[in-house]
Design an enzyme around this catalytic site. Sequence first.
Site, PDB file in Angstrom:
ATOM      1  N   HIS A  71      75.981 -31.463  39.100  1.00  0.00           N
ATOM      2  CA  HIS A  71      75.027 -31.460  37.990  1.00  0.00           C
ATOM      3  C   HIS A  71      75.622 -31.152  36.467  1.00  0.00           C
ATOM      4  CE1 HIS A  71      70.876 -31.992  36.162  1.00  0.00           C
ATOM      5  NE2 HIS A  71      71.283 -30.916  35.267  1.00  0.00           N
TER       6      HIS A  71
ATOM      7  N   ASN B 176      63.346 -31.102  45.166  1.00  0.00           N
ATOM      8  CA  ASN B 176      64.641 -31.318  45.307  1.00  0.00           C
ATOM      9  C   ASN B 176      64.887 -31.142  46.977  1.00  0.00           C
ATOM     10  OD1 ASN B 176      67.692 -31.823  45.280  1.00  0.00           O
ATOM     11  ND2 ASN B 176      67.790 -29.873  46.276  1.00  0.00           N
TER      12      ASN B 176
ATOM     13  N   SER C  47      62.533 -40.314  45.647  1.00  0.00           N
ATOM     14  CA  SER C  47      62.490 -38.680  44.867  1.00  0.00           C
ATOM     15  C   SER C  47      61.263 -38.883  43.762  1.00  0.00           C
ATOM     16  CB  SER C  47      63.802 -38.797  43.932  1.00  0.00           C
ATOM     17  OG  SER C  47      64.976 -38.726  44.694  1.00  0.00           O
TER      18      SER C  47
ATOM     19  N   SER D 220      66.244 -37.091  28.047  1.00  0.00           N
ATOM     20  CA  SER D 220      67.475 -37.026  29.222  1.00  0.00           C
ATOM     21  C   SER D 220      67.844 -35.565  29.469  1.00  0.00           C
ATOM     22  CB  SER D 220      68.607 -38.089  28.841  1.00  0.00           C
ATOM     23  OG  SER D 220      69.055 -38.417  29.923  1.00  0.00           O
TER      24      SER D 220
ATOM     25  N   GLN E  76      58.169 -36.186  43.137  1.00  0.00           N
ATOM     26  CA  GLN E  76      57.693 -35.893  41.763  1.00  0.00           C
ATOM     27  C   GLN E  76      56.442 -35.987  41.288  1.00  0.00           C
ATOM     28  OE1 GLN E  76      59.151 -33.861  39.565  1.00  0.00           O
ATOM     29  NE2 GLN E  76      61.125 -33.741  39.834  1.00  0.00           N
TER      30      GLN E  76
ATOM     31  N   ASP F 221      64.851 -31.473  35.504  1.00  0.00           N
ATOM     32  CA  ASP F 221      66.252 -32.077  36.282  1.00  0.00           C
ATOM     33  C   ASP F 221      67.468 -31.119  35.917  1.00  0.00           C
ATOM     34  OD1 ASP F 221      68.437 -32.969  37.422  1.00  0.00           O
ATOM     35  OD2 ASP F 221      67.569 -35.386  37.490  1.00  0.00           O
TER      36      ASP F 221
ATOM     37  N   CYS G  19      74.312 -40.707  46.075  1.00  0.00           N
ATOM     38  CA  CYS G  19      75.620 -40.788  45.696  1.00  0.00           C
ATOM     39  C   CYS G  19      76.499 -41.732  46.291  1.00  0.00           C
ATOM     40  CB  CYS G  19      76.094 -39.404  45.919  1.00  0.00           C
ATOM     41  SG  CYS G  19      75.266 -38.329  44.575  1.00  0.00           S
TER      42      CYS G  19
ATOM     43  N   LYS H  20      63.733 -36.287  49.501  1.00  0.00           N
ATOM     44  CA  LYS H  20      64.585 -36.234  48.265  1.00  0.00           C
ATOM     45  C   LYS H  20      65.996 -35.741  48.581  1.00  0.00           C
ATOM     46  CE  LYS H  20      66.152 -35.303  44.045  1.00  0.00           C
ATOM     47  NZ  LYS H  20      67.486 -34.723  44.034  1.00  0.00           N
TER      48      LYS H  20
ATOM     49  N   SER I 103      73.549 -39.820  30.146  1.00  0.00           N
ATOM     50  CA  SER I 103      73.077 -40.552  31.114  1.00  0.00           C
ATOM     51  C   SER I 103      72.042 -41.549  30.883  1.00  0.00           C
ATOM     52  CB  SER I 103      72.578 -39.456  32.394  1.00  0.00           C
ATOM     53  OG  SER I 103      71.438 -38.822  31.477  1.00  0.00           O
TER      54      SER I 103
ATOM     55  N   HIS J 193      67.248 -37.770  33.392  1.00  0.00           N
ATOM     56  CA  HIS J 193      68.212 -38.869  33.043  1.00  0.00           C
ATOM     57  C   HIS J 193      67.155 -39.927  32.855  1.00  0.00           C
ATOM     58  CE1 HIS J 193      71.387 -36.466  34.801  1.00  0.00           C
ATOM     59  NE2 HIS J 193      70.573 -36.578  36.045  1.00  0.00           N
TER      60      HIS J 193
ATOM     61  N   GLU K  80      63.746 -31.362  39.910  1.00  0.00           N
ATOM     62  CA  GLU K  80      64.466 -32.432  40.710  1.00  0.00           C
ATOM     63  C   GLU K  80      65.657 -32.136  41.310  1.00  0.00           C
ATOM     64  OE1 GLU K  80      63.218 -35.529  40.580  1.00  0.00           O
ATOM     65  OE2 GLU K  80      65.079 -36.807  41.261  1.00  0.00           O
TER      66      GLU K  80
ATOM     67  N   HIS L  32      71.669 -43.527  40.441  1.00  0.00           N
ATOM     68  CA  HIS L  32      71.052 -44.213  41.767  1.00  0.00           C
ATOM     69  C   HIS L  32      70.328 -45.296  41.532  1.00  0.00           C
ATOM     70  CE1 HIS L  32      72.911 -40.322  43.062  1.00  0.00           C
ATOM     71  NE2 HIS L  32      71.684 -39.771  43.163  1.00  0.00           N
TER      72      HIS L  32
ATOM     73  N   ASP M 108      68.245 -39.128  48.168  1.00  0.00           N
ATOM     74  CA  ASP M 108      69.002 -39.168  46.860  1.00  0.00           C
ATOM     75  C   ASP M 108      70.160 -38.695  46.701  1.00  0.00           C
ATOM     76  OD1 ASP M 108      69.330 -38.016  44.251  1.00  0.00           O
ATOM     77  OD2 ASP M 108      67.350 -38.354  43.642  1.00  0.00           O
ATOM     78  N   ASN M 109      70.462 -37.341  47.253  1.00  0.00           N
ATOM     79  CA  ASN M 109      71.665 -36.464  47.065  1.00  0.00           C
ATOM     80  C   ASN M 109      72.821 -37.329  47.877  1.00  0.00           C
ATOM     81  OD1 ASN M 109      69.350 -35.118  46.074  1.00  0.00           O
ATOM     82  ND2 ASN M 109      70.381 -33.094  46.371  1.00  0.00           N
TER      83      ASN M 109
HETATM   84  P1  NAI Z   1      74.526 -28.436  48.407  1.00  0.00           P
HETATM   85  O1  NAI Z   1      74.289 -26.999  48.226  1.00  0.00           O
HETATM   86  O2  NAI Z   1      73.975 -29.399  49.655  1.00  0.00           O
HETATM   87  O3  NAI Z   1      76.204 -28.604  48.477  1.00  0.00           O
HETATM   88  C1  NAI Z   1      77.088 -28.015  47.708  1.00  0.00           C
HETATM   89  C2  NAI Z   1      78.249 -27.580  48.735  1.00  0.00           C
HETATM   90  O4  NAI Z   1      79.363 -27.217  47.837  1.00  0.00           O
HETATM   91  C3  NAI Z   1      77.819 -26.762  49.632  1.00  0.00           C
HETATM   92  O5  NAI Z   1      78.148 -26.856  51.070  1.00  0.00           O
HETATM   93  C4  NAI Z   1      78.516 -25.206  49.238  1.00  0.00           C
HETATM   94  O6  NAI Z   1      79.056 -24.611  50.309  1.00  0.00           O
HETATM   95  C5  NAI Z   1      79.629 -25.946  48.665  1.00  0.00           C
HETATM   96  N1  NAI Z   1      80.555 -25.176  47.931  1.00  0.00           N
HETATM   97  C6  NAI Z   1      80.420 -24.446  46.890  1.00  0.00           C
HETATM   98  N2  NAI Z   1      81.386 -23.718  46.264  1.00  0.00           N
HETATM   99  C7  NAI Z   1      82.429 -24.389  46.732  1.00  0.00           C
HETATM  100  C8  NAI Z   1      83.724 -24.079  46.452  1.00  0.00           C
HETATM  101  N3  NAI Z   1      84.417 -23.360  45.413  1.00  0.00           N
HETATM  102  N4  NAI Z   1      84.711 -25.038  46.902  1.00  0.00           N
HETATM  103  C9  NAI Z   1      84.220 -25.934  48.069  1.00  0.00           C
HETATM  104  N5  NAI Z   1      82.983 -26.084  48.194  1.00  0.00           N
HETATM  105  C10 NAI Z   1      81.983 -25.407  47.630  1.00  0.00           C
HETATM  106  O7  NAI Z   1      74.196 -29.015  46.891  1.00  0.00           O
HETATM  107  P2  NAI Z   1      74.022 -30.909  46.880  1.00  0.00           P
HETATM  108  O8  NAI Z   1      72.471 -31.088  46.934  1.00  0.00           O
HETATM  109  O9  NAI Z   1      75.076 -31.245  47.643  1.00  0.00           O
HETATM  110  O10 NAI Z   1      74.092 -30.801  45.055  1.00  0.00           O
HETATM  111  C11 NAI Z   1      75.328 -30.552  44.589  1.00  0.00           C
HETATM  112  C12 NAI Z   1      75.429 -30.827  43.279  1.00  0.00           C
HETATM  113  O11 NAI Z   1      75.035 -32.254  42.878  1.00  0.00           O
HETATM  114  C13 NAI Z   1      74.298 -30.009  42.372  1.00  0.00           C
HETATM  115  O12 NAI Z   1      74.683 -29.559  40.971  1.00  0.00           O
HETATM  116  C14 NAI Z   1      73.200 -30.857  42.513  1.00  0.00           C
HETATM  117  O13 NAI Z   1      72.183 -30.603  41.255  1.00  0.00           O
HETATM  118  C15 NAI Z   1      73.876 -32.223  42.013  1.00  0.00           C
HETATM  119  N6  NAI Z   1      73.121 -33.339  42.231  1.00  0.00           N
HETATM  120  C16 NAI Z   1      73.954 -34.703  41.439  1.00  0.00           C
HETATM  121  C17 NAI Z   1      73.236 -35.819  41.789  1.00  0.00           C
HETATM  122  C18 NAI Z   1      73.840 -37.048  41.051  1.00  0.00           C
HETATM  123  O14 NAI Z   1      73.193 -38.003  40.907  1.00  0.00           O
HETATM  124  N7  NAI Z   1      74.899 -36.863  40.531  1.00  0.00           N
HETATM  125  C19 NAI Z   1      72.374 -36.082  42.765  1.00  0.00           C
HETATM  126  C20 NAI Z   1      71.700 -34.836  43.539  1.00  0.00           C
HETATM  127  C21 NAI Z   1      72.334 -33.571  43.159  1.00  0.00           C
END
Ligand code: NAI
Length: 480
Positions: free
Chosen positions: A348, A228, A409, A78, A413, A141, A242, A233, A83, A55, A203, A401, A237-238
Amino acid sequence: TKTGLDYKVADLGLAEWGRKEIELAEHEMPGLMSVRKRYAKDQPLKGERVMGSLHMTIQTAVLIETLADLGADVRWVSCNIFSTQDHAAAAVVVGKDGTPDDPKGVPVYAWKGETLEEYWWCTQQALDFGNGNGPTQIVDDGGDATLLIHKGVEFEKAGKVPSPDTTNNAEFKVVLQLLAEIQKDSKDYWQKLAADCAGVSEETTTGVHRLYEMEKAGTLLFPAINVNDSVTKSKFDNSYGCRHSLIDGLNRASDVMIGGKTAVVCGYGEVGKGSAQAFKGQGCRVIITEIDPICALQAAMEGFEVKPLEDVIGEADIFITTTGNFDIITAEHMSKMKHRALVGNIGHFDNEIDMAGLEKIPGIKRRNIKPQYDEFIFPDGHSVMVLAEGRLLNLGCATGHPSFVMSASFTNQTMAQIELAQNRSAYEKKVYMLPKKLDEEVARLHLDHLGVKLTKLTKEQADYIGVPIEGPYKPEHYRY
Ligand code: NAI
């Protein structure tokens, strides 16, 4: 290297504004700035060609300039079509000493609102350092740069790129078209690129997931560092990132009152935990959906209701996906929601919400309110309000963020990039984590800024719990 500065951004005239915000961000990024200072003299990235797909925000600008300050030749894109902050991209291209007429910074190919074709073209431009050279190291990322190289190699070896008609995935069609174009001109372009690449530092959760799958399948073409899952991180960050930027995205897009409403958060992992807390803080009634009993129990212990989406579809006002999985909110779900329910994704990729299915509902009408905010009106007259076309809303509708959390984070990196450059021979084609000692160091670098004072362990106490006075303080299995 290429001669002259090649780039494609929205408007270099935005550079002055971008520079002011970069300077403010630097103040909030103590970890990254201290790494910059510590290594500026040694130039540990000298001679490295670093390509980044992450991003293109103000915070990323500080990362890019750190990598460049440590000696790297950097090119950037990006990792999402919405983003980019155009003033950040402009400031990076112009550089600290350049002007819009005479840019002296880093080549960036990114602007807010790219088409998918433009997005993948940009990725390829950033991978091209001239004279047939690719990057020696990648900052990824979500894994799109890594994916492009791996798919390129796979199809080169097969001698043929599959026809775009072989996939229903609109984005993968674009990738196939681009790869076919390149394969016409060169038979070993991607293989050379992959051979020159000493590694990638990844990331995010989704990108790391892709890397472990490739490692398991034995198809990973270069070493990877999982940034990650550094504690400093994903636990920061996550979650805390958020917690800040989810609300920011919702407000900038809709400005609908959040307090008093019912919000559903799909997924209670790191991102889900931060999102749920944010809603709670706003005075929302929060409902969680989960598949994992541990995460479901955690949510319950925090006082959240946990239910399947189907059970609450007609009662909630806001729906947010945080799972990294696909088809979480389907078109059918959306057809049963309250009138003008808000629907957004902070995971993501955009397939958490079935946007393709929504657009295909017979008689559905799309009314654009403003960029990255649309109303989808069903034939029965009720509508849903979709943020950022189902793409991660905190970066699509707001600025992602804040600097402080991104400092943690991006310090990880930068340490990963230095590690790949300095200890290249130590790494095989596998996925590695950074050592815990480093994780603790990243945290340490962020304490002063918040006025945190640590308690010092005595020799006797250290011996009693069996840790060195200077750390690491926890065993590998500790979960924080
Ligand atoms: P995580 O693995 O800690 O959490 C995902 C959760 O979703 C898990 O607890 C899992 O059991 C649950 N899950 C999976 N399938 C499901 C379903 N069908 N129904 C309900 N729950 C379900 O992963 P994390 O770190 O929370 O990341 C989640 C996503 O967010 C990833 O795609 C990651 O890349 C992205 N992300 C986005 C950020 C942003 O700024 N927008 C920042 C960091 C991560």
